[in-house]
Design an enzyme around this catalytic site. Structure first.
Site, PDB file in Angstrom:
ATOM      1  N   GLY A 165       0.521  -1.354  -0.249  1.00 44.20           N
ATOM      2  CA  GLY A 165       0.164   0.388   0.052  1.00 44.20           C
ATOM      3  C   GLY A 165       0.604   1.290  -0.048  1.00 44.20           C
ATOM      4  N   LEU A 192       0.303   3.449  -1.631  1.00 41.64           N
ATOM      5  CA  LEU A 192       1.068   3.789  -3.155  1.00 41.64           C
ATOM      6  C   LEU A 192       1.326   4.583  -3.921  1.00 41.64           C
ATOM      7  CD1 LEU A 192      -1.631   1.134  -5.295  1.00 41.64           C
ATOM      8  CD2 LEU A 192      -0.014   0.780  -3.648  1.00 41.64           C
ATOM      9  N   HIS A 252       4.913   2.897  -7.693  1.00 39.69           N
ATOM     10  CA  HIS A 252       3.595   1.347  -7.806  1.00 39.69           C
ATOM     11  C   HIS A 252       3.378   1.279  -9.478  1.00 39.69           C
ATOM     12  CE1 HIS A 252       4.459   1.805  -3.523  1.00 39.69           C
ATOM     13  NE2 HIS A 252       4.642   0.014  -3.296  1.00 39.69           N
ATOM     14  N   GLY A 259       9.725  -3.617  -7.583  1.00 44.39           N
ATOM     15  CA  GLY A 259      10.441  -2.681  -8.005  1.00 44.39           C
ATOM     16  C   GLY A 259      12.405  -3.204  -7.985  1.00 44.39           C
ATOM     17  N   SER A 316       7.346   4.861   0.365  1.00 38.87           N
ATOM     18  CA  SER A 316       6.463   5.425   1.107  1.00 38.87           C
ATOM     19  C   SER A 316       6.894   6.210   2.222  1.00 38.87           C
ATOM     20  CB  SER A 316       5.823   4.097   1.520  1.00 38.87           C
ATOM     21  OG  SER A 316       5.316   3.132   0.248  1.00 38.87           O
TER      22      SER A 316
END
Ligand code: PAF
Length: 281
Positions: free
Chosen positions: A28, A30, A34, A145, A184
């Site tokens: 999450g 994002l 992402h 990634g 993030s």
């Protein structure tokens, strides 16, 4: 876009879904990184599944887990706008039901750098949840990634060793205009720390420039990267030149090398890396 939370709903939603099926596993929060994974999957697959699960097993620090940014409604909106077909957002009890007792542990490369720094549990947590997600979704391809280069190498090793029969696709790191790798964790960078965080990419570029200028001694290139970090008063956890597949230290540069850095900037732990190519003699 459809959202499901249980294995049964997932199976039903995927029955007859156009193949190839691509999985983009996420925790999450994002962001553009992402979105690049989803765009790569969208360009290659008939069905794109994004999993959204903050995996407690891979956090070495309870405070880090508690601070992990969560906004399921925003994540769903980002995923839908990016063209995702199916969002799989299980709860902890769906992934780790009562009695769950299995751990997948990758040896060798998973014990180096991030494995050494964050503890053996980190990559075991990643390997276990990735295996579980691959078994639940049964995708033809899964996207990861390059920013988490060691995680990508661990997943490739895991998939090869256990014959999981899925193509693992690595997607280049997405950067802010000043070079900071998008993560993030960047939302926690405060004040001057945001500017200082660009020192990681500057250090990687300095090592790359040294190699391009003919330096072949990994220790000398490491020193070059360290000097760039210290100019911004960033003290790294590690700066390493390693084989990009095994993460073993390189005695000399001859071919592909990965420069990897981990550093705390203020309260935020950042990682970044760059692959450099030198001619083979
Ligand atoms: O990179 C991540 O977000 C996580 O490590 C992953 C691959 C989704 C496993 O929890």
């Amino acid at each position: 876009m459809k959202t499901v939370t249980t294995a049964a709903e997932l199976r039903e939603a995927l029955a007859g879904a156009p193949r190839p099926v691509a999985l983009v596993p996420t925790m999450g929060a994002l962001h553009a990184g992402h979105e690049a994974l989803i765009a790569a999957a969208r360009g290659a697959a008939g069905t794109v599944v994004v999993s959204l699960f903050v995996n407690p097993a891979q956090f070495d620090d309870g405070a880090d887990l508690a601070a992990y940014p969560r906004d399921a409604a925003r994540d769903a909106a980002v995923a839908a706008a990016a063209g995702v077909d199916l969002l799989f957002a299980p709860g902890v009890e769906d992934i780790y039901p009562d009695g769950f007792a299995t751990t997948i542990s990758v040896g060798g490369l998973a014990e180096r750098l991030e494995g050494a720094q964050r503890g053996a549990g980190h990559f075991a947590g990643v390997a276990t949840v990735v295996t579980k997600l691959l078994n639940l979704v049964r995708p033809d391809q899964a996207y990861f990634g390059q920013k988490d280069a060691q995680q990508l190498a661990v997943v490739r090793r895991l998939v090869a060793d256990l014959d999981l029969g899925v193509e693992i696709v690595g997607v280049p790191t997405v950067r802010e205009v000043d070079g900071l790798a998008i993560s993030s964790r960047n939302v926690h960078l405060r004040g001057e720390d945001r500017a200082r965080a660009t020192a990681l990419y500057a250090a990687l570029l300095a090592a790359q420039a040294g190699a391009q200028a003919g330096e072949r001694d990994p220790e000398a290139l490491r020193e070059t990267a360290l000097a760039a970090l210290r100019r911004e008063h960033v003290e790294p956890e590690y700066v390493a030149l390693v084989d990009p597949d095994t993460f073993a230290p390189l005695p000399a540069l001859n071919g592909r090398a990965l420069v990897a850095i981990a550093a705390r900037v203020g309260a935020v732990r950042l990682i970044d890396n760059l692959t450099i190519n030198t001619e083979v003699h």
